[in-house]
Design a protein around this motif. Sequence first.
Motif, short mmCIF file in Angstrom:
data_model
loop_
_atom_site.label_atom_id
_atom_site.label_comp_id
_atom_site.label_asym_id
_atom_site.label_seq_id
_atom_site.Cartn_x
_atom_site.Cartn_y
_atom_site.Cartn_z
N GLY A 39 28.75 51.28 -2.65
CA GLY A 39 27.94 51.13 -3.85
C GLY A 39 28.17 49.77 -4.49
N VAL A 40 28.10 49.72 -5.81
CA VAL A 40 28.19 48.45 -6.53
C VAL A 40 29.53 47.76 -6.28
N ASP A 41 30.62 48.52 -6.32
CA ASP A 41 31.93 47.89 -6.15
C ASP A 41 32.06 47.24 -4.78
N ALA A 42 31.56 47.91 -3.74
CA ALA A 42 31.59 47.32 -2.40
C ALA A 42 30.76 46.05 -2.35
N ALA A 43 29.59 46.08 -2.99
CA ALA A 43 28.74 44.89 -3.03
C ALA A 43 29.44 43.74 -3.72
N ARG A 44 30.12 44.04 -4.82
CA ARG A 44 30.82 43.01 -5.58
C ARG A 44 31.98 42.40 -4.77
N GLU A 45 32.79 43.26 -4.17
CA GLU A 45 33.99 42.77 -3.49
C GLU A 45 33.64 41.93 -2.27
N ALA A 46 32.64 42.33 -1.50
CA ALA A 46 32.25 41.54 -0.34
C ALA A 46 31.66 40.20 -0.77
N LEU A 47 30.86 40.20 -1.83
CA LEU A 47 30.26 38.95 -2.29
C LEU A 47 31.30 38.01 -2.86
N ARG A 48 32.33 38.53 -3.51
CA ARG A 48 33.42 37.66 -4.00
C ARG A 48 33.99 36.83 -2.86
N ILE A 49 34.19 37.47 -1.71
CA ILE A 49 34.74 36.75 -0.57
C ILE A 49 33.73 35.74 -0.04
N ALA A 50 32.46 36.14 0.06
CA ALA A 50 31.43 35.24 0.57
C ALA A 50 31.30 33.99 -0.29
N LEU A 51 31.31 34.16 -1.60
CA LEU A 51 31.19 33.00 -2.50
C LEU A 51 32.42 32.12 -2.43
N ALA A 52 33.60 32.72 -2.25
CA ALA A 52 34.82 31.92 -2.09
C ALA A 52 34.75 31.12 -0.80
N CYS A 53 34.12 31.66 0.24
CA CYS A 53 33.94 30.92 1.49
C CYS A 53 33.10 29.66 1.26
N ILE A 54 32.04 29.80 0.48
CA ILE A 54 31.19 28.65 0.19
C ILE A 54 31.99 27.57 -0.52
N GLU A 55 32.78 27.97 -1.52
CA GLU A 55 33.61 27.00 -2.24
C GLU A 55 34.63 26.37 -1.32
N SER A 56 35.23 27.16 -0.44
CA SER A 56 36.23 26.64 0.48
C SER A 56 35.63 25.61 1.43
N CYS A 57 34.41 25.88 1.91
CA CYS A 57 33.75 24.91 2.78
C CYS A 57 33.44 23.62 2.04
N ARG A 58 33.07 23.74 0.78
CA ARG A 58 32.75 22.55 0.00
C ARG A 58 33.98 21.70 -0.28
N THR A 59 35.13 22.34 -0.50
CA THR A 59 36.34 21.61 -0.87
C THR A 59 37.27 21.34 0.30
N GLY A 60 37.11 22.10 1.39
CA GLY A 60 38.01 21.97 2.52
C GLY A 60 39.37 22.57 2.28
N ALA A 61 39.49 23.43 1.28
CA ALA A 61 40.80 23.98 0.92
C ALA A 61 40.69 25.49 0.71
N PRO A 62 41.83 26.18 0.78
CA PRO A 62 41.82 27.61 0.44
C PRO A 62 41.40 27.82 -1.01
N VAL A 63 40.81 28.97 -1.29
CA VAL A 63 40.34 29.30 -2.63
C VAL A 63 41.00 30.58 -3.09
N ARG A 64 41.63 30.52 -4.27
CA ARG A 64 42.17 31.73 -4.88
C ARG A 64 41.04 32.47 -5.56
N LEU A 65 40.95 33.77 -5.32
CA LEU A 65 39.90 34.55 -5.94
C LEU A 65 40.34 35.02 -7.31
N PRO A 66 39.45 34.86 -8.31
CA PRO A 66 39.80 35.32 -9.65
C PRO A 66 39.91 36.83 -9.68
N ALA A 67 40.72 37.32 -10.59
CA ALA A 67 40.86 38.77 -10.76
C ALA A 67 39.53 39.32 -11.24
N SER A 68 39.23 40.54 -10.81
CA SER A 68 38.01 41.22 -11.23
C SER A 68 38.40 42.47 -11.97
#
Length: 350
Positions: free
Chosen positions: A317-346
Motif C-alpha cells: 500500500g502507501v507505506d510500501a510505495a513511500r519506502e521504495a521511492l525513498r530509495i529510488a530518489l536517493a539513487c538519483i541524488e547519489s548518481c548526481r553527487t557520486g557519493a553515498p546518500v543518507r536517507l532522512p528519517a520518515s
Amino acid sequence: MPQHRELTVGLIGAGRIGSNHAELLARAVPETLLAVVADPVEGAAARLATALGVERAATDLGGVLADPALDAVVITAPARFHAGLVEQAAAAGKAVFCEKPAGMDLEEIERVARAVEEHGTVFRVGFNRRFADGFPQARRAVDEGRLGIPQLLRSTTRDPGLADPAAVAPWTIFRETLIHDFDALNFLNPGARAVEVHAVADALVAPEHKDAGLLDTAVVTVRYDNGAIATAEASFSAAYGYDTRAEVFGSGGMATVGELAASSLRLYGPEGLSADTLRCDTQSMGRAYAAELRSFALAALGRPAGTGPEDPAEAPGVDAAREALRIALACIESCRTGAPVRLPASGAGR
C-alpha cells in the motif's frame, strides 16, 4: 462497500501494461467486472475494449473517475499522472489499484497518503514481485526465522531489450524499473528500513542517448538499519530474456527466488545444453499480475485475503510505495553527487 459478487472496475490507461491488466480483469480475475476502459488517446481505449468485449470505452478520464457505477479503478496510465489520478479516484469513493510508482516524488506520495486516509480508500500499488512464485515463500522463511538474521540481500531486473531509447525518461531505471527491486528488498527484510544508498549508473546499452538523460545500466548498494546490506542491479538489454531474481542470505541459511527458464525442458545435443527462457514481464509475471489484482479485488470487496503459500505476508500500500521511492530518489541524488546518500528519517514505517 459493494454488496454484489463482482467488483465493477474501470481501467485508466490502455497502453502495453494497461492492455495486460485489462485482459486479466476481464478474463482471469473472477471477482472483477471490467466495465469501462479509458484512455485520452483517441481510439486506444476503443480498440482494447472491443478486443476484450468490454461494453464501454472513454477518453474522458474525469467522467470515468466520477462514475457512480464503478466500485474501483485500476490506474495504468504513465507514471507522471499516477498521483493526481489516485487523488481524484479516492475523492470519488473508489477503491484504487495503481501501477508503480504511486508518485514521482515524496510530496506526491504524501498527497496520495492523505487522499487514501481522508476518504478511507482501499489502495494497492503494483509491486508484483510480492505475488510472484517464490517471493512470498521466501518472505515466510524470513518471518519464521528459518534463515536466521538477514545479512546480505540481492535483487536483479534485466529487461530483454530497449526498443526506443529516446522514449525513456531520465531516471526511469530507478523510479520505474529498480523500484520493483527496492520493494522486493524491503519485503524480504521485514521491519528494517533503508538508511544509506549508493548508486552507480551509466548508458552502456545506448550510450548515444546518455546526454539526453538515459541511464540503462545500474548497480545500487543499500544499507538497512538492522545491519543488512543489499544490492540491486538492472540492465535494459538482456539478450537471453527477462531476468528477475532475488536472494536472502542470513545467519541461518539462504533463500533464492526467480526463474529464468520458460519450462523444465532441457535440450542436450552436440552444441551442449539449452533451455527456452522467459522473454517479457507479462510472460514471467503473468500469474503475479493476476494474483495482485485478485488480492486488490478481495480487499475492495471486504473479503478475506488468501492464505495459501503464494499469498504475500503484506499487500503493498502507501507505506510500501513511500519506502521504495525513498530509495529510488536517493539513487538519483547519489548518481548526481557520486557519493553515498543518507536517507532522512520518515515518520511512517512500512
